[in-house]
Design a protein around this motif. Structure first.
Motif, PDB file in Angstrom:
ATOM      1  N   ARG A  28       0.830  -1.223   0.000  1.00 21.02           N
ATOM      2  CA  ARG A  28       0.000   0.000   0.000  1.00 21.02           C
ATOM      3  C   ARG A  28       0.862   1.269   0.000  1.00 21.02           C
ATOM      4  O   ARG A  28       0.660   2.187   0.807  1.00 21.02           O
ATOM      5  N   VAL A  29       1.850   1.305  -0.890  1.00 20.26           N
ATOM      6  CA  VAL A  29       2.758   2.453  -0.906  1.00 20.26           C
ATOM      7  C   VAL A  29       2.115   3.621  -1.658  1.00 20.26           C
ATOM      8  O   VAL A  29       1.102   3.456  -2.351  1.00 20.26           O
ATOM      9  N   GLY A  30       2.713   4.796  -1.523  1.00 14.73           N
ATOM     10  CA  GLY A  30       2.169   5.972  -2.197  1.00 14.73           C
ATOM     11  C   GLY A  30       2.605   6.083  -3.651  1.00 14.73           C
ATOM     12  O   GLY A  30       1.868   6.606  -4.489  1.00 14.73           O
ATOM     13  N   ARG A  31       3.811   5.595  -3.927  1.00 16.05           N
ATOM     14  CA  ARG A  31       4.392   5.791  -5.256  1.00 16.05           C
ATOM     15  C   ARG A  31       5.451   4.735  -5.474  1.00 16.05           C
ATOM     16  O   ARG A  31       6.179   4.380  -4.528  1.00 16.05           O
ATOM     17  N   LEU A  32       5.560   4.249  -6.701  1.00 12.25           N
ATOM     18  CA  LEU A  32       6.548   3.227  -7.031  1.00 12.25           C
ATOM     19  C   LEU A  32       7.544   3.784  -8.047  1.00 12.25           C
ATOM     20  O   LEU A  32       7.147   4.291  -9.104  1.00 12.25           O
ATOM     21  N   VAL A  33       8.812   3.681  -7.728  1.00  6.72           N
ATOM     22  CA  VAL A  33       9.884   4.065  -8.654  1.00  6.72           C
ATOM     23  C   VAL A  33      10.739   2.830  -8.901  1.00  6.72           C
ATOM     24  O   VAL A  33      11.284   2.247  -7.964  1.00  6.72           O
ATOM     25  N   LEU A  34      10.838   2.443 -10.156  1.00  8.98           N
ATOM     26  CA  LEU A  34      11.605   1.246 -10.520  1.00  8.98           C
ATOM     27  C   LEU A  34      13.061   1.619 -10.790  1.00  8.98           C
ATOM     28  O   LEU A  34      13.352   2.660 -11.382  1.00  8.98           O
ATOM     29  N   THR A  35      13.968   0.738 -10.368  1.00  3.72           N
ATOM     30  CA  THR A  35      15.381   1.008 -10.561  1.00  3.72           C
ATOM     31  C   THR A  35      16.133  -0.299 -10.788  1.00  3.72           C
ATOM     32  O   THR A  35      15.513  -1.362 -10.867  1.00  3.72           O
ATOM     33  N   GLY A  93      -1.056   2.596  -9.008  1.00  2.00           N
ATOM     34  CA  GLY A  93      -0.741   3.931  -8.474  1.00  2.00           C
ATOM     35  C   GLY A  93       0.341   4.634  -9.272  1.00  2.00           C
ATOM     36  O   GLY A  93       0.750   4.173 -10.346  1.00  2.00           O
ATOM     37  N   PRO A  94       0.828   5.771  -8.748  1.00  2.00           N
ATOM     38  CA  PRO A  94       1.891   6.530  -9.427  1.00  2.00           C
ATOM     39  C   PRO A  94       3.135   5.673  -9.656  1.00  2.00           C
ATOM     40  O   PRO A  94       3.560   4.935  -8.753  1.00  2.00           O
ATOM     41  N   LEU A  95       3.688   5.782 -10.859  1.00  2.00           N
ATOM     42  CA  LEU A  95       4.751   4.863 -11.274  1.00  2.00           C
ATOM     43  C   LEU A  95       5.776   5.606 -12.124  1.00  2.00           C
ATOM     44  O   LEU A  95       5.422   6.452 -12.944  1.00  2.00           O
ATOM     45  N   GLY A  96       7.042   5.289 -11.926  1.00  2.00           N
ATOM     46  CA  GLY A  96       8.087   5.883 -12.755  1.00  2.00           C
ATOM     47  C   GLY A  96       9.341   5.031 -12.729  1.00  2.00           C
ATOM     48  O   GLY A  96       9.400   3.996 -12.056  1.00  2.00           O
TER      49      GLY A  96
END
Ligand SMILES: [Zn+2]
Ligand SMILES: [Zn+2]
Length: 265
Positions: free
Chosen positions: A224-231, A252-255
């Motif tokens: 249940r995170v606010g935003r996901l950033v892939l690396t 949700g928000p993704l980048g």
């Protein structure tokens, strides 16, 4: 709290970025100077990252460097940091907190090819991470969670003051290198930003080493995170493929992380 991407290429340095390295900054009281200042913690220091770090701060201003695990693509450039502190401008500074899994110092000295006289003790103060045991650095609290990888390692939850409203606590979680597992999902629960590795794509079926985009997305959903950033996307992988996988399991928000990107939390 701010997260700055210093390096983010998976498993090695790449044409667009150094290997894994993330700078976390938070403002808080420093009793030593009797004032509020910015505290600087680096998570991982892969090949090529030490030079890139200079674009963000003077390395003498680091307060701690924390390693998720001992693979060379995450610790390789600590050798450069050591030279900077042993022979360069940071010579004579107090030992810098260097935290990581058991045996980290031996791994670092192996990579260096250090002679017996090169103990690293004058330059670093070594702290062994344990799952669930928090490390405090100024206003930042770092709590490790066990990873599922080919060597012992941790994901790291960082809690600190909100950039806009310092009275409010905010959080991020960096997975380090890991496959999807309960301890990582639990460590990431309800964070504002999940910085998740996605070292594999769905076509790579090996388990126990890396996430895929799909597994990272599922972790974000379950935590249940606010935003996901892939690396930690490898240089031969098209980030759009990993993003498409993540979109199938996360709404949700993704980048995707990129060198120099900054996230204000
Ligand atoms: Zn890696
Ligand atoms: Zn690794």
């Amino acid at each position: 709290m701010r997260l700055r991407v210093v390096g983010c290429t998976g498993s090695m340095s790449g044409p667009a970025a150094a290997a894994s390295c993330y700078l976390v900054q938070g403002r808080g009281w420093d009793p030593a100077c009797g004032a509020v200042r910015t505290w600087n913690v680096v998570m991982d220091m892969g090949p090529g990252s030490f030079g890139q770090l200079w674009n963000h701060l003077d390395p003498r201003d680091l307060d701690a460097v924390v390693f998720s695990h001992g693979h060379a693509d995450h610790i390789g450039d600590v050798i450069s940091l050591h030279v900077h502190r042993r022979w360069g401008p940071a010579r004579g500074s107090d030992p810098l907190v260097m935290a990581g899994p058991e045996g980290l110092l031996d791994r670092v000295r192996q990579i260096d090819g250090a002679g017996e006289e090169e103990t690293y003790e004058g330059e670093f103060s070594v702290h062994t991470l344990r799952a669930g045991v928090a490390l405090r650095v100024g206003p930042l609290t770092l709590t490790p969670s066990a990873a599922w990888h080919s060597v012992p390692g941790f994901g790291i939850r960082v809690e600190g003051p909100s950039e806009q409203d310092p009275e409010r606590g905010v959080s991020l979680f960096y997975t380090g290198d890991t496959d999807e597992c309960e301890t990582i999902t639990a460590g990431a629960s309800d964070v504002d930003l999940l910085l998740s590795e996605a070292g594999f794509t769905g076509s790579e079926g090996v388990r126990g080493i890396h996430m895929t985009g799909g597994r990272a997305g599922r972790t974000a959903t379950e935590a249940r995170v606010g935003r996901l950033v892939l690396t930690h996307i490898q240089p031969w992988t098209d980030p759009e493929d990993v993003l498409a996988e993540a979109r199938a399991t996360w709404s949700g928000p993704l980048g995707v992380a990129s060198a120099g990107a900054q996230y204000v939390i």
